[in-house]
Design a protein around this motif. Structure first.
Motif, PDB file in Angstrom:
ATOM      1  N   THR A  87       0.821  -1.209   0.000  1.00  0.00           N
ATOM      2  CA  THR A  87       0.000   0.000   0.000  1.00  0.00           C
ATOM      3  C   THR A  87       0.857   1.261   0.000  1.00  0.00           C
ATOM      4  N   THR A  88       1.983   1.227   0.724  1.00  0.00           N
ATOM      5  CA  THR A  88       2.866   2.394   0.792  1.00  0.00           C
ATOM      6  C   THR A  88       4.147   2.214  -0.023  1.00  0.00           C
ATOM      7  N   SER A  89       4.273   1.068  -0.698  1.00  0.00           N
ATOM      8  CA  SER A  89       5.493   0.744  -1.471  1.00  0.00           C
ATOM      9  C   SER A  89       6.751   0.823  -0.608  1.00  0.00           C
ATOM     10  N   THR A  90       6.653   0.328   0.624  1.00  0.00           N
ATOM     11  CA  THR A  90       7.763   0.385   1.572  1.00  0.00           C
ATOM     12  C   THR A  90       8.278  -1.012   1.870  1.00  0.00           C
ATOM     13  N   THR A  91       9.589  -1.226   1.673  1.00  0.00           N
ATOM     14  CA  THR A  91      10.205  -2.479   2.096  1.00  0.00           C
ATOM     15  C   THR A  91      10.435  -2.401   3.595  1.00  0.00           C
ATOM     16  N   LEU A  92       9.835  -3.332   4.335  1.00  0.00           N
ATOM     17  CA  LEU A  92       9.901  -3.323   5.796  1.00  0.00           C
ATOM     18  C   LEU A  92      11.003  -4.218   6.335  1.00  0.00           C
ATOM     19  N   TRP A  93      11.405  -5.208   5.532  1.00  0.00           N
ATOM     20  CA  TRP A  93      12.440  -6.141   5.971  1.00  0.00           C
ATOM     21  C   TRP A  93      12.992  -6.852   4.758  1.00  0.00           C
ATOM     22  N   ASN A  94      14.304  -7.157   4.797  1.00  0.00           N
ATOM     23  CA  ASN A  94      14.982  -7.803   3.685  1.00  0.00           C
ATOM     24  C   ASN A  94      16.183  -8.553   4.239  1.00  0.00           C
ATOM     25  N   GLN A  95      16.342  -9.814   3.825  1.00  0.00           N
ATOM     26  CA  GLN A  95      17.475 -10.600   4.314  1.00  0.00           C
ATOM     27  C   GLN A  95      17.830 -11.653   3.290  1.00  0.00           C
ATOM     28  N   GLY A  96      19.117 -11.975   3.181  1.00  0.00           N
ATOM     29  CA  GLY A  96      19.582 -13.021   2.290  1.00  0.00           C
ATOM     30  C   GLY A  96      20.013 -14.251   3.056  1.00  0.00           C
ATOM     31  N   GLY A  97      20.176 -15.343   2.312  1.00  0.00           N
ATOM     32  CA  GLY A  97      20.623 -16.585   2.917  1.00  0.00           C
ATOM     33  C   GLY A  97      21.116 -17.543   1.848  1.00  0.00           C
TER      34      GLY A  97
END
Length: 140
Positions: A87-97
């Motif tokens: 809705t706000t086009s906001t990334t709230l969390w991101n992580q790799g593995g």
């Protein structure tokens, strides 16, 4: 040997974590899905729109990334997870593995009512993989 409460009182108050309370009250949510084979840079996602009068609290997120072919089993299975408030086009969390990832959030990710949350799993492996995604939340 004594039985009952440590202070021998007839009454006591239990303190529980909110996710445990949510499961007891039946307001917990689980999101789970798997993809068909994906190749480098491809993803899939799970979407959920929070009801207007509620708030969603995401407390756990995990993905897995496994090769389609056994011959690729000893190779890197690089992946990425992402939670986005659409809705706000906001990334709230991101992580790799590598092969997967998982996190229990000490501070839940909060999605307000009438917002759509998209939960993504990406593969960056150099061969075809199957992705899986799981998230746990509660809604009040």
């Amino acid at each position: 040997m004594a039985h009952g409460r440590p202070d021998y009182s007839p009454t006591a108050v239990d303190v529980v974590l909110r996710p445990e309370w949510a499961a007891k009250e039946g307001v917990d949510k689980s999101f789970q899905s798997s993809s068909s084979p994906r190749t480098f840079g491809q993803s899939f996602f799970v979407s959920y729109t929070v009801p207007l009068t509620k708030t969603l609290y995401i407390v756990h997120f995990g993905i897995r990334n496994v090769p389609v072919a056994a011959v690729d089993g000893d190779k890197n299975q690089i992946c990425e997870g992402r939670i986005v408030d659409f809705t706000t086009s906001t990334t709230l969390w991101n992580q790799g593995g590598n092969g997967g990832l998982g996190i229990a959030f000490h501070k839940p990710i909060v999605i307000p009512g009438d917002h759509r949350v998209d939960m993504y799993a990406y593969t960056f492996a150099a061969h075809d993989t199957n992705l899986g995604l799981y998230a746990a939340a509660y809604e009040i």
